[in-house]
Scaffold this motif. Sequence first.
Motif, PDB file in Angstrom:
ATOM      1  N   LEU A  98      -2.550   4.806  10.269  1.00 36.43           N
ATOM      2  CA  LEU A  98      -2.277   3.763   9.285  1.00 36.43           C
ATOM      3  C   LEU A  98      -0.808   3.373   9.354  1.00 36.43           C
ATOM      4  O   LEU A  98       0.073   4.238   9.453  1.00 36.43           O
ATOM      5  CB  LEU A  98      -2.634   4.256   7.884  1.00 36.43           C
ATOM      6  CG  LEU A  98      -2.365   3.301   6.721  1.00 36.43           C
ATOM      7  CD1 LEU A  98      -3.521   3.324   5.738  1.00 36.43           C
ATOM      8  CD2 LEU A  98      -1.075   3.666   5.994  1.00 36.43           C
ATOM      9  N   LEU A  99      -0.535   2.064   9.309  1.00 38.61           N
ATOM     10  CA  LEU A  99       0.840   1.547   9.334  1.00 38.61           C
ATOM     11  C   LEU A  99       1.102   0.730   8.080  1.00 38.61           C
ATOM     12  O   LEU A  99       0.272  -0.089   7.672  1.00 38.61           O
ATOM     13  CB  LEU A  99       1.061   0.677  10.564  1.00 38.61           C
ATOM     14  CG  LEU A  99       0.905   1.353  11.934  1.00 38.61           C
ATOM     15  CD1 LEU A  99       1.129   0.326  13.040  1.00 38.61           C
ATOM     16  CD2 LEU A  99       1.870   2.524  12.085  1.00 38.61           C
ATOM     17  N   ILE A 100       2.274   0.950   7.477  1.00 36.61           N
ATOM     18  CA  ILE A 100       2.665   0.233   6.262  1.00 36.61           C
ATOM     19  C   ILE A 100       3.949  -0.520   6.528  1.00 36.61           C
ATOM     20  O   ILE A 100       4.966   0.070   6.930  1.00 36.61           O
ATOM     21  CB  ILE A 100       2.850   1.205   5.089  1.00 36.61           C
ATOM     22  CG1 ILE A 100       1.510   1.863   4.728  1.00 36.61           C
ATOM     23  CG2 ILE A 100       3.437   0.493   3.877  1.00 36.61           C
ATOM     24  CD1 ILE A 100       1.623   2.932   3.671  1.00 36.61           C
ATOM     25  N   SER A 101       3.891  -1.827   6.337  1.00 38.69           N
ATOM     26  CA  SER A 101       5.054  -2.700   6.460  1.00 38.69           C
ATOM     27  C   SER A 101       5.085  -3.605   5.234  1.00 38.69           C
ATOM     28  O   SER A 101       4.138  -4.349   4.986  1.00 38.69           O
ATOM     29  CB  SER A 101       4.966  -3.552   7.733  1.00 38.69           C
ATOM     30  OG  SER A 101       6.029  -4.495   7.778  1.00 38.69           O
ATOM     31  N   GLY A 146       7.425   0.671  -1.881  1.00 35.67           N
ATOM     32  CA  GLY A 146       6.975   1.933  -2.457  1.00 35.67           C
ATOM     33  C   GLY A 146       5.534   2.273  -2.178  1.00 35.67           C
ATOM     34  O   GLY A 146       5.008   3.250  -2.719  1.00 35.67           O
ATOM     35  N   THR A 147       4.855   1.488  -1.324  1.00 36.48           N
ATOM     36  CA  THR A 147       3.468   1.806  -0.968  1.00 36.48           C
ATOM     37  C   THR A 147       3.429   3.081  -0.123  1.00 36.48           C
ATOM     38  O   THR A 147       4.160   3.208   0.861  1.00 36.48           O
ATOM     39  CB  THR A 147       2.824   0.652  -0.179  1.00 36.48           C
ATOM     40  OG1 THR A 147       2.719  -0.490  -1.038  1.00 36.48           O
ATOM     41  CG2 THR A 147       1.427   1.033   0.296  1.00 36.48           C
ATOM     42  N   HIS A 148       2.576   4.024  -0.527  1.00 39.65           N
ATOM     43  CA  HIS A 148       2.353   5.252   0.241  1.00 39.65           C
ATOM     44  C   HIS A 148       0.853   5.477   0.353  1.00 39.65           C
ATOM     45  O   HIS A 148       0.079   5.012  -0.500  1.00 39.65           O
ATOM     46  CB  HIS A 148       3.011   6.457  -0.436  1.00 39.65           C
ATOM     47  CG  HIS A 148       4.504   6.370  -0.519  1.00 39.65           C
ATOM     48  ND1 HIS A 148       5.318   6.391   0.590  1.00 39.65           N
ATOM     49  CD2 HIS A 148       5.318   6.224  -1.590  1.00 39.65           C
ATOM     50  CE1 HIS A 148       6.585   6.282   0.204  1.00 39.65           C
ATOM     51  NE2 HIS A 148       6.606   6.183  -1.110  1.00 39.65           N
ATOM     52  N   ALA A 149       0.438   6.189   1.412  1.00 35.62           N
ATOM     53  CA  ALA A 149      -0.984   6.413   1.625  1.00 35.62           C
ATOM     54  C   ALA A 149      -1.194   7.718   2.372  1.00 35.62           C
ATOM     55  O   ALA A 149      -0.277   8.254   3.011  1.00 35.62           O
ATOM     56  CB  ALA A 149      -1.601   5.250   2.413  1.00 35.62           C
ATOM     57  N   PHE A 181       9.120   7.913  12.907  1.00 37.35           N
ATOM     58  CA  PHE A 181       7.886   8.686  12.786  1.00 37.35           C
ATOM     59  C   PHE A 181       7.525   9.255  14.152  1.00 37.35           C
ATOM     60  O   PHE A 181       7.453   8.538  15.151  1.00 37.35           O
ATOM     61  CB  PHE A 181       6.746   7.786  12.292  1.00 37.35           C
ATOM     62  CG  PHE A 181       5.409   8.479  12.207  1.00 37.35           C
ATOM     63  CD1 PHE A 181       5.103   9.286  11.118  1.00 37.35           C
ATOM     64  CD2 PHE A 181       4.460   8.328  13.211  1.00 37.35           C
ATOM     65  CE1 PHE A 181       3.874   9.926  11.040  1.00 37.35           C
ATOM     66  CE2 PHE A 181       3.232   8.965  13.136  1.00 37.35           C
ATOM     67  CZ  PHE A 181       2.938   9.764  12.043  1.00 37.35           C
ATOM     68  N   LEU A 182       7.306  10.559  14.218  1.00 29.56           N
ATOM     69  CA  LEU A 182       6.848  11.239  15.428  1.00 29.56           C
ATOM     70  C   LEU A 182       5.969  12.385  14.983  1.00 29.56           C
ATOM     71  O   LEU A 182       6.420  13.282  14.270  1.00 29.56           O
ATOM     72  CB  LEU A 182       8.029  11.752  16.249  1.00 29.56           C
ATOM     73  CG  LEU A 182       7.671  12.461  17.575  1.00 29.56           C
ATOM     74  CD1 LEU A 182       7.026  11.473  18.541  1.00 29.56           C
ATOM     75  CD2 LEU A 182       8.910  13.087  18.203  1.00 29.56           C
ATOM     76  N   ALA A 191       4.072   5.519   8.570  1.00 28.62           N
ATOM     77  CA  ALA A 191       2.934   5.700   9.474  1.00 28.62           C
ATOM     78  C   ALA A 191       2.242   7.003   9.097  1.00 28.62           C
ATOM     79  O   ALA A 191       2.904   7.993   8.771  1.00 28.62           O
ATOM     80  CB  ALA A 191       3.390   5.732  10.926  1.00 28.62           C
ATOM     81  N   VAL A 192       0.909   7.001   9.116  1.00 31.37           N
ATOM     82  CA  VAL A 192       0.131   8.174   8.710  1.00 31.37           C
ATOM     83  C   VAL A 192      -0.982   8.392   9.721  1.00 31.37           C
ATOM     84  O   VAL A 192      -1.758   7.476  10.005  1.00 31.37           O
ATOM     85  CB  VAL A 192      -0.484   7.991   7.312  1.00 31.37           C
ATOM     86  CG1 VAL A 192      -1.240   9.255   6.904  1.00 31.37           C
ATOM     87  CG2 VAL A 192       0.577   7.644   6.278  1.00 31.37           C
TER      88      VAL A 192
END
Length: 544
Positions: free
Chosen positions: A58-61, A86-89, A5-6, A48-49
Amino acid sequence: MECFFLAPLPGTTDLVLATEDGHVARIDALLWSWRDFGPPELKPLHEAVVSPSGRWLLLISPENPVQVHDFSTGKWHALDRTAELGTHAAFSSPEDHLVMQLPVSNVIRTLRAPDWKMTHEMPLLREDGGHTFQSLTASRMPDDTLLGRSSNFLIQLFNARNLQVQQNFHTWGPFSMTYVSDRNLHILSSISEIMVYSQVPVRKRLIMTTFDGRVGLIQPVSSDLTILGSWSGKAGVYDARTGMFTPVGAPRSGYIWCADLSPDGRTLLLGSLDRSVQIIDLPSKTVRRILPMDAEVTWLKFSSDGKRFHVATMGKLHTFGSDGMQLLRQQAILPVFTNGPPIDAHPGKLMWHRPDATRRNLIFAIEELSTGQITEIAVPGEDVYPFNAMLLRGDWMVYQTHDNCLNVRRLSETTRPRRFCGFSAPVSTVSVKEKADLLLASSDDHTVRLWSLSTGLPLLVIPTLTGQVAALSQDGKFLMMEDGFRALKVPLELSNLKLTAKELLKKAEQAAGLCLEGTQLKPFPQCATPAGLPGEGLVPAKER
C-alpha cells in the motif's frame, strides 16, 4: 533519490524500497538487482506498507488516491479515497482487512481484500474521547488485530473487523516502539525500558461477564458472590460456586458505582451516579424500592447488625432504617471515593478530608458509624491528593502524594507510611489483603499493579482499558479486573516469587527471546547456551 521505506517482502528473499519522489522498487537481495514497478505520478510518497504475507503493498501520497499493489498479479488498484495529511494504514494478519485512518475526515475504516470495499467505519474523536494514531502495525496477538500508537503515549490493541479496542498499553515517552514476536509483544516504552507482554491463551475462560458498556464496578460482597456493574447502568451477581452471572436491578441512566450486601445475605444495595440507591431482594432478584438521593452516590454500607444502612453522596452522609427505609440521620461531609469505586472500604468507618485553616496539615475526619463519634488524623504537608484518600478494611489508611506513590499505614501506627510507587496518574481503587500479603491498586494510567504488602516488592503490572477498577477475592487467590466491556477473574500464580535468581533469569530470557552472555543481551539464535547464566556453559568464540 531519498529512501524513506525499506522492508523485506515476506515469503521471498526480496526487499521493497520506496523514495519520497515516487520511486518504488523490488530488490533481489541475492543478485543485488532491482526493478521499478511503482504507479506513475504518485508523489510525494509519505508511507508504504507491506502486508504480513507479502501479497499486498500500500502506498500513501497526500492529495492522491491510496494505491494497493497485488504482487500475485502485478496489478495496481486505486482506492476510492484520497489520502489526507496524517493518513496511516495497516493490514491485519491474516490480511482479510485493511484499516486506514483519515484524520482530517475524523474517521477510521476497515476495508476487505481483494475488492477493498468498506465494511466498517467509526469516528476517531468522539464526545467521550478517542485518539488519532501516529502509526498502525499488524499484530498476531490475537489474529486480525492491529496496534495503534497515539500521540499521548498510548498504544492500543484493537480488532481490525469492528475497530473495538481490546487492550491499552501505556508508555512513558515519545520513544515508544513495538515489535510482535510469535509469543510476545515487546514495547520500547522509554529510552531505558522494554516491556514484554505475553498473550493469555485461556482468556475466554477468565471472563466473568460481558456488558454492553465498560465495566465500572467489581465488588466482592462475600466469599462466593461478586457484584459487577457497568458504565451503562447495568449490574449483576457473579457466583464463584457456579461460575454464573445473573443480572439484577433496574437499568439506570448513570454509572453503577457501589454495592453492599446485608449481613443475612438477602438484601443488596446498588448505588449509582444517577443519584439513586436500588434496594433489591437478592433471592428473588426483585427491586423492592429505589431511593432518590440529593447527589451522586459514591459509597454505601450496611451496619454490622443489618438494621441500618449508610449512604454517602457528594456532599452528605445519610443513615436509613433497613425496615421502613426511613431517614434517621443526615450530616454534611466532603466527597469520598470520587475517583474510583469503594472496593475494599472499611465496613464500620468512613473517612473524608476536612480543610485545615492553617494549611500546614491535611486533616481527615473519621466517623465510627455505629456511634457517630468522629476523630481526626493529621497528615503533615500539602503534597497529598486530599480527595483521594481511603480508609480500608483492617484500619488501613491509603493516600496518594503528588508523585503518584501510595502511602499506606494503619490508623494506630505512628511510623512513616509504607510507600508503593509506579503509577503515573491518580489511583482509582485499592484493595489490601493482609493474610495474603497483597496490595492491589488500579489507576488512571490504565494499569493494575500488585505488590507484596510487607516488603513493597512489585509483583505484577497489568495493562487495562481504563484502569477504573480491580479487586482481590476475599481469600486473595484471585485478581478481578476490568477488560473493557468484560470483567476478568485471574488466578494469582505467584510461585515465581519462590524461584531462585538462576530460575528467574531463565524465565526472563525465555519470555524475551534473549540470553545474557557476560554483560551483553543476544537473540536466542546467537546464544551459546539459550537461557543460560553468565559464564555457565558458554563456549569460547573460537570454538563456536
